[in-house]
Design a protein around this motif. Sequence first.
Motif, PDB file in Angstrom:
ATOM      1  N   LEU A 246      -7.814  -5.281  -3.501  1.00  0.00           N
ATOM      2  CA  LEU A 246      -7.341  -3.913  -3.303  1.00  0.00           C
ATOM      3  C   LEU A 246      -8.046  -2.934  -4.236  1.00  0.00           C
ATOM      4  CD1 LEU A 246      -3.528  -4.223  -2.537  1.00  0.00           C
ATOM      5  CD2 LEU A 246      -5.461  -3.916  -0.974  1.00  0.00           C
ATOM      6  N   ARG A 247      -8.360  -3.369  -5.464  1.00  0.00           N
ATOM      7  CA  ARG A 247      -9.125  -2.490  -6.365  1.00  0.00           C
ATOM      8  C   ARG A 247     -10.471  -2.141  -5.743  1.00  0.00           C
ATOM      9  NH1 ARG A 247      -6.771  -5.493 -10.557  1.00  0.00           N
ATOM     10  NH2 ARG A 247      -8.497  -6.981 -10.573  1.00  0.00           N
TER      11      ARG A 247
ATOM     12  N   ALA B 234      -6.569   5.970  -4.844  1.00  0.00           N
ATOM     13  CA  ALA B 234      -6.183   4.754  -4.122  1.00  0.00           C
ATOM     14  C   ALA B 234      -6.318   5.025  -2.629  1.00  0.00           C
ATOM     15  CB  ALA B 234      -4.765   4.341  -4.475  1.00  0.00           C
ATOM     16  N   ARG B 235      -7.526   4.907  -2.144  1.00  0.00           N
ATOM     17  CA  ARG B 235      -7.817   5.260  -0.749  1.00  0.00           C
ATOM     18  C   ARG B 235      -7.404   4.142   0.204  1.00  0.00           C
ATOM     19  NH1 ARG B 235     -11.902   9.379  -1.085  1.00  0.00           N
ATOM     20  NH2 ARG B 235     -12.326   9.737  -3.275  1.00  0.00           N
ATOM     21  N   TRP B 236      -7.139   4.528   1.419  1.00  0.00           N
ATOM     22  CA  TRP B 236      -6.875   3.586   2.494  1.00  0.00           C
ATOM     23  C   TRP B 236      -7.224   4.277   3.791  1.00  0.00           C
ATOM     24  CZ3 TRP B 236      -6.444  -1.383   2.939  1.00  0.00           C
ATOM     25  CH2 TRP B 236      -6.002  -1.934   4.132  1.00  0.00           C
ATOM     26  N   CYS B 237      -7.811   3.549   4.707  1.00  0.00           N
ATOM     27  CA  CYS B 237      -8.168   4.112   6.007  1.00  0.00           C
ATOM     28  C   CYS B 237      -7.249   3.531   7.060  1.00  0.00           C
ATOM     29  CB  CYS B 237      -9.623   3.800   6.332  1.00  0.00           C
ATOM     30  SG  CYS B 237     -10.148   4.492   7.916  1.00  0.00           S
TER      31      CYS B 237
ATOM     32  N   TRP C 172      -8.908   0.804   9.211  1.00  0.00           N
ATOM     33  CA  TRP C 172      -9.605  -0.108   8.313  1.00  0.00           C
ATOM     34  C   TRP C 172     -10.407  -1.168   9.053  1.00  0.00           C
ATOM     35  CZ3 TRP C 172      -8.397  -5.156   8.903  1.00  0.00           C
ATOM     36  CH2 TRP C 172      -7.169  -5.441   9.489  1.00  0.00           C
TER      37      TRP C 172
ATOM     38  N   PRO D 205      -1.837   6.788   0.398  1.00  0.00           N
ATOM     39  CA  PRO D 205      -3.216   6.917  -0.075  1.00  0.00           C
ATOM     40  C   PRO D 205      -3.401   8.181  -0.909  1.00  0.00           C
ATOM     41  CG  PRO D 205      -3.165   6.468   2.281  1.00  0.00           C
ATOM     42  CD  PRO D 205      -1.757   6.745   1.849  1.00  0.00           C
TER      43      PRO D 205
ATOM     44  N   LEU E  15       0.826  -1.204   0.000  1.00  0.00           N
ATOM     45  CA  LEU E  15       0.000   0.000   0.000  1.00  0.00           C
ATOM     46  C   LEU E  15       0.861   1.255   0.000  1.00  0.00           C
ATOM     47  CD1 LEU E  15      -2.732  -1.155   2.508  1.00  0.00           C
ATOM     48  CD2 LEU E  15      -2.777  -1.241   0.024  1.00  0.00           C
TER      49      LEU E  15
ATOM     50  N   ARG F  67      -9.824   0.055  -2.353  1.00  0.00           N
ATOM     51  CA  ARG F  67      -9.226   1.374  -2.518  1.00  0.00           C
ATOM     52  C   ARG F  67      -9.919   2.236  -3.567  1.00  0.00           C
ATOM     53  NH1 ARG F  67      -2.919   1.405  -2.267  1.00  0.00           N
ATOM     54  NH2 ARG F  67      -3.381   3.316  -1.147  1.00  0.00           N
TER      55      ARG F  67
END
Length: 190
Positions: free
Chosen positions: A153-154, A104-107, A110, A100, A97, A157
């Motif tokens: 991941l697609r 291509a988001r990421w928390c 999560w 972000p 990863l 994200r």
Amino acid sequence: MNVPVGMVEDIEDLKAQVANLTVLVKKLTGGEEGEPGEALADDEETAGGEAAAEEEGDGDEEWQYPPFILLLDPPQYDDELRALIEWTEGVLVPGYLAEPSADARWCHLWWEHPVAIARLHAVWLAWQELTDPASCGYTGPSVWHRDHMDPALRELRGSTGPFAGCTKGEHQIDHRLPGVVPSAWSHAED
């Protein structure tokens, strides 16, 4: 000659299944004399008696598939989530990863998104199986990337994924919950 682990057991299982099917075919076609069940017991003995042993509980425990994490109750859920967090933060985040972005988001929280937990758990289970050359050969990691990690991941994200409302440093858990939709059915006639 090296025989892969588990192949001997697979062959014995197949022998037992063939013996049982042979008996069933004979019974159904009338080619078997005697009481129903007698031939089945004889064939099971010739096939190694594995079917009878398994029914009696003398055989190896039957393989149980890992449960879907969202269906687990505490403390099993907590244990599974703890292990998933360890793998995700120790393997997935540092290795796969990048920073972000809007595309291509990421928390960083999560584990508070049930959809993310479900998808990452599935990816983790596949990783456990497909990174062991003894069970999947040397192409397992490639299959894991292509069939599991990349699609997950697609979805995670993407702009419509579970992190759609989360931005860099901000976490929003309820952005995916539907709002109250007015309905003609809920209004009383005046």
